[in-house]
Design a protein around this motif. Structure first.
Motif, short mmCIF file in Angstrom:
data_model
loop_
_atom_site.label_atom_id
_atom_site.label_comp_id
_atom_site.label_asym_id
_atom_site.label_seq_id
_atom_site.Cartn_x
_atom_site.Cartn_y
_atom_site.Cartn_z
N VAL A 95 0.83 -1.23 0.48
CA VAL A 95 -0.08 -0.35 -0.50
C VAL A 95 0.83 1.38 -0.06
CG1 VAL A 95 -1.99 1.26 1.37
CG2 VAL A 95 -2.27 -0.70 0.80
N THR A 96 1.99 1.50 1.08
CA THR A 96 2.77 2.44 0.71
C THR A 96 3.67 3.10 -0.39
OG1 THR A 96 3.36 2.30 3.15
CG2 THR A 96 5.03 3.66 1.65
N GLY A 97 3.78 1.40 -1.35
CA GLY A 97 4.46 1.51 -2.20
C GLY A 97 3.47 2.26 -3.77
N LEU A 98 2.08 1.13 -3.66
CA LEU A 98 1.42 1.65 -4.36
C LEU A 98 0.52 2.79 -4.14
CD1 LEU A 98 -0.48 1.24 -7.04
CD2 LEU A 98 -2.04 0.38 -4.82
N ARG A 99 0.74 3.66 -2.87
CA ARG A 99 0.57 5.12 -2.83
C ARG A 99 1.41 6.46 -3.25
NH1 ARG A 99 -2.85 7.41 0.94
NH2 ARG A 99 -2.48 6.18 2.31
N GLU A 100 2.94 5.93 -2.90
CA GLU A 100 3.56 6.57 -3.86
C GLU A 100 3.65 6.40 -5.47
OE1 GLU A 100 7.56 5.18 -1.77
OE2 GLU A 100 6.93 5.85 -0.37
N GLN A 101 3.59 5.31 -5.76
CA GLN A 101 3.87 5.44 -6.93
C GLN A 101 2.46 6.17 -8.10
OE1 GLN A 101 6.68 3.86 -7.73
NE2 GLN A 101 5.28 2.88 -9.90
N LEU A 102 1.43 6.18 -7.20
CA LEU A 102 0.49 7.20 -7.81
C LEU A 102 0.36 8.81 -7.50
CD1 LEU A 102 -3.10 4.95 -5.89
CD2 LEU A 102 -1.99 4.93 -8.36
N ASP A 103 1.22 8.79 -6.48
CA ASP A 103 1.29 10.10 -6.53
C ASP A 103 2.41 10.74 -7.62
OD1 ASP A 103 -0.36 10.43 -3.92
OD2 ASP A 103 0.86 9.83 -2.82
N GLY A 104 2.96 9.16 -8.02
CA GLY A 104 4.46 10.50 -9.18
C GLY A 104 3.43 10.75 -10.62
N VAL A 111 1.80 -0.49 -10.18
CA VAL A 111 1.82 -1.91 -9.40
C VAL A 111 3.22 -2.71 -10.00
CG1 VAL A 111 -0.14 -1.29 -8.60
CG2 VAL A 111 0.32 -3.87 -10.42
N ARG A 112 3.74 -2.61 -11.24
CA ARG A 112 4.64 -3.38 -11.56
C ARG A 112 5.68 -3.01 -10.68
NH1 ARG A 112 5.26 -1.71 -16.99
NH2 ARG A 112 3.95 -3.20 -17.81
N PRO A 113 6.18 -1.91 -10.42
CA PRO A 113 7.96 -1.80 -9.63
C PRO A 113 7.78 -2.84 -8.18
CG PRO A 113 7.16 0.00 -11.03
CD PRO A 113 5.82 -0.76 -10.96
N LEU A 114 6.72 -3.14 -8.10
CA LEU A 114 6.20 -3.69 -6.77
C LEU A 114 6.49 -4.62 -6.79
CD1 LEU A 114 2.81 -1.03 -5.59
CD2 LEU A 114 5.52 -0.89 -5.41
N TYR A 115 6.80 -5.74 -8.04
CA TYR A 115 6.63 -6.49 -8.24
C TYR A 115 7.52 -7.05 -8.72
CZ TYR A 115 1.51 -8.02 -6.60
OH TYR A 115 0.50 -8.35 -6.51
N PRO A 116 9.17 -7.06 -8.06
CA PRO A 116 10.50 -6.83 -8.85
C PRO A 116 11.17 -8.54 -9.04
CG PRO A 116 11.06 -6.44 -6.32
CD PRO A 116 9.18 -6.61 -6.46
N SER A 117 10.53 -9.80 -8.33
CA SER A 117 10.68 -10.93 -8.74
C SER A 117 10.06 -11.03 -10.34
CB SER A 117 10.29 -11.54 -7.28
OG SER A 117 9.12 -11.69 -7.68
#
Length: 217
Positions: free
Chosen positions: A8-17, A206-212
């Protein structure tokens, strides 16, 4: 992704950018909708709608909610959509998305944390400017079809949609013409058109939140 809170934290940052925007949407556009001008809402005299991309954790996976329209409907029978609908007078588009999700699938609005918005999309056949919002619930929500147009509710893992094999492309006959149509394969369903275009931008966010995962660019 270590935890849903971290997601959620990462997604919020992505949406804010800066958002991936129209270029991401067009990766899943049918061949007759391949120009940015056709997808953008700017300059369009249109009806407005709000839809909700609802994400929730279930075990170690994050899922997104989609609805299946009833087969007997005269408009868009059997098609897949985000919960949502037309804006009412005096209502914000964010409020529209939450109200429609409550009316269509019984989502409790006070359980949803809205993290931000994706890029609005113009839909020529219906003359709608659709504004997608991204929300999360901390646990799997209790949902059921509560609208006459909704036949089923799909809970689709994001990591499934992010894998290359989920994206497919076929020639379809639409309105008497052969059209190259990209779609997401979800069990026995095909997610295409405006929903696939909005989903493509969500997946790019969300792609950057699934690096593997090995994911197409």
């Amino acid at each position: 992704m270590d935890s849903f809170d971290g997601f959620v934290t990462g997604l919020r940052e992505q949406l804010d950018g800066p958002l991936p925007g129209t270029s991401a949407q067009l990766t899943m556009a049918p061949s007759y909708r391949m120009t940015p001008e056709q997808a953008r809402v700017e300059g369009k005299s249109c009806r407005e709608a709000g839809v909700l991309a609802l994400l929730f954790p279930d075990g170690s996976r994050v899922h997104v909610v989609l609805t299946v329209r009833r087969d007997e409907l005269p408009d868009h029978p059997g098609q897949i959509a985000f919960p949502g609908g037309q804006r009412e007078a005096g209502e914000s588009l964010r409020a529209t998305a939450l109200r429609e999700a409550h009316e269509e699938v019984g989502l409790q609005r006070d359980r949803v944390q809205v993290l931000g918005a994706l890029t609005p999309l113009y839909i020529p056949p219906s003359n709608f400017c659709v504004h997608p919002f991204v929300g999360v619930t901390a646990a799997p929500p209790a949902l059921c079809p509560t609208d006459a147009e909704v036949a089923h509710i799909l809970r689709v893992p994001l990591d499934h949609l992010l894998r290359p094999e989920a994206r497919r492309r076929e020639p379809w006959t639409l309105h008497g013409s052969t059209v190259d149509v990209p779609f997401f394969a979800v069990d026995d369903h095909t997610v295409w058109g405006a929903t696939a275009m909005m989903l493509a931008e969500l997946l790019a966010v969300v792609r950057p939140l699934y690096p593997s995962l090995t994911i197409p660019s």
